[in-house]
Design a protein around this motif. Structure first.
Motif, PDB file in Angstrom:
ATOM      1  N   GLN A   1      -5.598  -8.324  -2.079  1.00  0.00           N
ATOM      2  CA  GLN A   1      -6.446  -7.207  -1.674  1.00  0.00           C
ATOM      3  C   GLN A   1      -7.904  -7.631  -1.783  1.00  0.00           C
TER       4      GLN A   1
ATOM      5  N   SER B   1       0.806  -1.216   0.000  1.00  0.00           N
ATOM      6  CA  SER B   1       0.000   0.000   0.000  1.00  0.00           C
ATOM      7  C   SER B   1       0.839   1.266   0.000  1.00  0.00           C
TER       8      SER B   1
ATOM      9  N   ARG C   1      -5.796  -5.938   3.069  1.00  0.00           N
ATOM     10  CA  ARG C   1      -4.697  -6.528   2.311  1.00  0.00           C
ATOM     11  C   ARG C   1      -4.019  -7.558   3.190  1.00  0.00           C
TER      12      ARG C   1
END
Length: 164
Positions: A78, A67, A135
Motif C-alpha cells: 500500500q 481492501s 495498492r
C-alpha cells in the motif's frame, strides 16, 4: 506487524527514497519482479507529484491485506501520498491522460497509477490537500496481469491513516 516506511518529501532528492521503500516492501511481501516494478513506478510518480504540485508531503508505504474482506488474503503493498498543498480542482480530469497544470509534465502519471494498481483511490479538496492511495498485489501468472480489487456487496469502503 509489518514495517511502515514514512518518507517526507520536501524536495526531489527524496523521490528515490520512496521508490526504494516500495521495492523493499515488495521484497518483504515476497512479491514478484513485475509487481515490484509496478510499485516502484507508482511510488516514484506519487512522490514526484508531491514535489511538483504540493511543494512537500509524505509517502507512507506498508504491507497490507486486501481492501475488502471478501477478497483473497494475498499481501499487497500500500502506497499512500499525503499533502497539504493546493489540492486538485477536478479529480476526474486529473486522472485522464494529458491533463496537467505543469509545463514540464505529460499529465499521464495519475491515470497510469490508477491503471496499473490493483486498487487506487484519490481524494482532494482545493485549498486543503490531496490523499492518494494505491495498492499493488501480486501478479496473476496465468492471465499475465493482476486482478482488480473485489468490492463488497454494499460498496462500502473505509480506511484510516495515523501519522503520529
Amino acid at each position: 506487524m509489518s514495517r511502515v516506511w514514512d518518507i517526507p518529501l520536501q524536495d526531489s532528492t527524496r523521490v528515490r527514497d520512496a521508490r526504494v521503500a516500495a521495492e523493499a516492501a515488495c521484497a518483504a511481501g515476497g512479491m514478484d519482479a513485475h509487481s515490484t516494478a509496478v510499485a516502484a513506478l507508482v511510488a516514484t510518480e506519487l512522490a514526484t507529484n508531491l514535489v511538483k504540485h504540493a511543494d512537500s508531503g509524505r509517502i507512507i508505504i506498508n504491507l497490507t491485506g486486501p481492501s475488502d474482506t471478501l477478497a483473497e488474503a494475498a499481501p499487497q503493498v500500500q502506497i499512500i501520498s499525503l499533502d497539504h498543498g493546493p489540492g486538485i480542482d477536478d479529480v476526474q480530469a486529473a486522472l485522464r491522460d494529458g491533463c496537467t497544470t505543469s509545463t514540464d509534465s505529460l499529465g499521464a502519471g495519475l491515470g497510469t497509477c490508477q491503471r496499473i494498481s490493483s486498487d487506487f483511490d484519490l481524494h482532494s479538496r482545493p485549498g486543503r490537500g490531496t490523499v492518494a492511495m494505491a495498492r499493488i498485489g501480486p501478479s496473476v501468472p496465468s492471465a499475465g496481469r493482476r486482478s482488480r480489487a473485489v468490492r463488497s456487496a454494499t460498496g462500502a469502503r473505509a480506511g484510516g491513516v495515523n501519522t503520529s
